[in-house]
Write a protein that holds these residues in place. Structure first.
Motif, short mmCIF file in Angstrom:
data_model
loop_
_atom_site.label_atom_id
_atom_site.label_comp_id
_atom_site.label_asym_id
_atom_site.label_seq_id
_atom_site.Cartn_x
_atom_site.Cartn_y
_atom_site.Cartn_z
N GLN A 69 0.85 -1.18 0.00
CA GLN A 69 0.00 0.00 0.00
C GLN A 69 0.89 1.24 0.00
O GLN A 69 1.98 1.24 0.59
CB GLN A 69 -0.89 0.03 1.23
CG GLN A 69 -1.90 -1.10 1.32
CD GLN A 69 -2.65 -1.07 2.65
OE1 GLN A 69 -2.20 -1.63 3.64
NE2 GLN A 69 -3.79 -0.39 2.67
N LYS B 299 0.80 5.74 0.25
CA LYS B 299 0.05 6.99 0.41
C LYS B 299 1.03 8.15 0.53
O LYS B 299 2.18 7.98 0.94
CB LYS B 299 -0.90 6.93 1.60
CG LYS B 299 -0.28 6.82 2.97
CD LYS B 299 -1.40 6.82 4.03
CE LYS B 299 -0.85 6.64 5.43
NZ LYS B 299 -1.95 6.65 6.46
N LEU C 79 4.71 7.28 2.01
CA LEU C 79 4.69 6.21 3.02
C LEU C 79 4.35 4.90 2.33
O LEU C 79 3.55 4.87 1.39
CB LEU C 79 3.66 6.49 4.11
CG LEU C 79 3.73 7.82 4.87
CD1 LEU C 79 2.74 7.80 6.04
CD2 LEU C 79 5.13 8.09 5.38
N ARG D 289 3.47 0.63 3.03
CA ARG D 289 3.22 -0.51 3.90
C ARG D 289 3.25 -1.76 3.03
O ARG D 289 2.47 -1.88 2.08
CB ARG D 289 1.87 -0.37 4.62
CG ARG D 289 1.61 -1.49 5.61
CD ARG D 289 0.69 -1.07 6.75
NE ARG D 289 -0.63 -0.64 6.28
CZ ARG D 289 -1.56 -0.11 7.09
NH1 ARG D 289 -1.29 0.08 8.37
NH2 ARG D 289 -2.72 0.26 6.60
N TRP E 136 3.48 2.25 8.88
CA TRP E 136 3.88 2.65 7.53
C TRP E 136 5.36 3.06 7.55
O TRP E 136 5.79 3.81 8.43
CB TRP E 136 3.06 3.84 7.04
CG TRP E 136 1.61 3.53 6.80
CD1 TRP E 136 0.62 3.41 7.74
CD2 TRP E 136 0.98 3.32 5.54
NE1 TRP E 136 -0.58 3.14 7.14
CE2 TRP E 136 -0.40 3.08 5.79
CE3 TRP E 136 1.43 3.32 4.21
CZ2 TRP E 136 -1.30 2.83 4.76
CZ3 TRP E 136 0.53 3.08 3.18
CH2 TRP E 136 -0.83 2.83 3.47
#
Length: 549
Positions: A360, A362, A380, A382, A405
């Motif tokens: 993920q 962001k 960030l 993850r 994150w």
């Protein structure tokens, strides 16, 4: 290459299931294709079964040497088959491999070997004297063994002389949770950090690379990047194994012989850094060998001219641009099937396991609030392939994460198609020829020169892409060091890649009220570059120069 390409899912489905340890991944491929060539180096060749047998014998030797689960083994060598063998042998007994840059000077090697608390060191003949000096004051003293015999290395044993087929093969102690690698990376403070990676993360990244490059079982992957980087270890070695393909290992990248090697080895794919690709397009075309088998390359960064030359003149049709960090391998890439956006970092790069969450991304502001499309912010990430932390550095490990994150420290923006675009690095790191150079480390080294009061090092755009090192120096009163003096001083202590390209002398450095150097002001000073002197020295060693002739 076969006319009918398999999907990444179909490629991985060709092999028995594994438990996300390196040993089980290797055994899965041995079971399916025991007689297929896995590793080739110059005139040496190992089938999958032969490689597995060599790994077992090497693991038995390491056990006899006293290495046990959790122990660290330093590897201080140029690219060599023993590094690949040791990766799996060390993992088999649950220990940890610590690969070092073979160009490290004594002080750099001493820091890494001491910080990692290695029990033993396997090094190339060229590096054994530096290895001995680097660990002279360590207690207990690590043992040192050469990865190949050398007549001049009096009294230093070699792996081949100690490994015997009669040694009992140790039981497999590997697990997906076990740490298997320390990869040293630079940080804003300048003291290197050992990013710890577990076996599961390496295996997930390896299978993910099958997705990123649509690797096929009949692939012949040329590895010219150094085996102390995640690119070569996780992508080239790991990806080749995950695809059940063949790894063609080269001791180094040589621009003058690159296309001859590609032609002679029948390589179909290769990973390069952007600077190396830029050098190739500037070389005399007499070095190019038409009729090669190379169809795809993993390269970053790309530009229009580089793509044009590789597509139209070199005949390499698929160039995949990506983004990566030592701490978060395999998270972002331009998709192989498309669409691709030239100059972008790419999109989220998936892995193949349904048992673990997908990566993920962001983009956030300084309050960790997610920003909108087109807005600049900090990236960030993850991902299940994230590092396990920094060894012996709980504080910087904690600082590297926010609510699970990983904080990249890079300013980026996201477009409406979920492609990410790099803006700038927040950290004091110079990206030079595929490596991260800590500015703070060079600040300290140059400031220690007897004729220097203080120094600040910044990165400036390089002709071949990425950055060159620019040292801004304040001399001591009535002292007059030259740019060559600074270059020679750095060359005596650090790897050749860290020698500044440019040096400028100033009366004072801009500082904050708390006396921190404002490097952003140095970067913004257009007159400073005009006053700089380009380093003309020949370094004390040609190790790095040998790699790009």
């Amino acid at each position: 290459m076969a006319a009918n390409k398999l999907s990444p899912q179909e490629v991985v489905a060709l092999y028995p299931a594994h438990d996300y340890s390196l040993s089980s991944l290797l055994q899965s491929r041995i079971t399916a294709v025991p007689d297929k060539s896995f590793l080739e180096y110059e005139d040496q060749r190992w089938t999958y079964a032969e490689f597995g047998q060599t790994v077992d014998q090497t693991a038995a030797w390491l056990r006899k040497r006293g290495l046990k689960a959790g122990d660290r083994l330093g590897v201080f060598s140029q690219n060599h088959p023993t590094t690949v063998i040791l990766l799996f042998a060390v993992a088999k007994i649950g220990a940890i491999m610590v690969p070092l840059n073979p160009d490290f000077g004594v002080s750099e090697a001493r820091y890494a070997l001491s910080n990692a608390e290695v029990s033993g060191i396997v090094c190339s003949p060229r590096n054994w004297q530096r290895a001995q000096e680097a660990c002279r004051e360590m207690s207990p003293q690590p043992w040192i063994v050469l990865n190949q015999s050398e007549d001049n290395a009096i009294g230093v044993p070699a792996m081949g002389d100690e490994i015997t087929p009669t040694d009992a093969i140790p039981a497999d102690e590997a697990s997906g949770d076990a740490t298997c690698l320390f990869i040293y990376t630079s940080g804003t403070t300048g003291s290197p950090k050992a990013a710890m990676h577990g076996q599961r993360g390496v295996v997930l990244t390896a299978e993910g690379f099958v997705v990123r490059m649509h690797l096929q079982p009949d692939e012949r992957a040329l590895c010219v990047l150094p085996l102390f980087h995640i690119n070569a270890l996780f992508y080239s070695v790991g990806g080749t194994l995950a695809a059940g393909a063949t790894l063609v290992l080269s001791s180094r990248f040589s621009a003058s012989t690159f296309w001859s090697v590609v032609h002679e080895t029948r390589a179909t794919t290769c990973n390069l850094i952007g600077a190396a690709a830029s050098i190739l397009i500037k070389r005399d075309r007499s070095e190019f060998r038409p009729g090669h088998c190379m169809t795809k390359m993993f390269i970053a960064p790309l530009d229009e001219n580089l793509v044009r030359v590789f597509n139209d003149e070199f005949g390499v049709r698929d160039l995949i641009e990506c983004y990566g960090m030592t701490e978060i391998p395999g998270a972002i890439s331009n998709p192989f099937p498309g669409p691709r956006k030239l100059g972008s970092m790419g999109r989220i790069s998936p892995h193949l396991s349904p048992d673990y969450p997908q990566p993920q991304l962001k983009v956030v502001n300084e309050r960790f609030e997610e920003v909108g499309i087109g807005e600049h912010g900090i990236l960030l990430v993850r991902t299940p392939t994230v590092m396990q932390g920094y060894y012996r550095d709980a504080e910087r490990t904690a600082d590297a994460f926010h609510d699970g994150w990983f904080i990249t420290g890079d300013l980026v923006w996201r477009d409406a198609d979920d492609f990410y675009w790099f803006v700038a690095r927040q950290r004091d790191v110079i990206r030079c020829r595929g490596e991260n150079i800590a500015g703070a480390e060079l600040d300290r080294v140059i400031s220690a020169h007897p004729d220097v009061l203080e120094a600040a090092v910044i990165g400036v755009p390089a002709e071949l892409g990425e950055e060159d090192i620019f040292a801004v120096v304040v001399a001591r009163p009535e002292k007059h060091p030259t740019a060559e003096d600074i270059g020679q001083w750095v060359a005596q202590q650090l790897a050749p890649i860290k020698i500044p390209r440019y040096v400028a002398f100033v009366e004072a450095l801009p500082k904050t009220p708390t006396q921190r150097v404002e490097k952003f002001k140095l970067k913004a000073d257009s007159q400073l570059f005009k006053r700089a002197t380009k380093i003309q020295i020949v370094p004390h060693t040609t190790r790095r120069g040998d790699a790009v002739r």
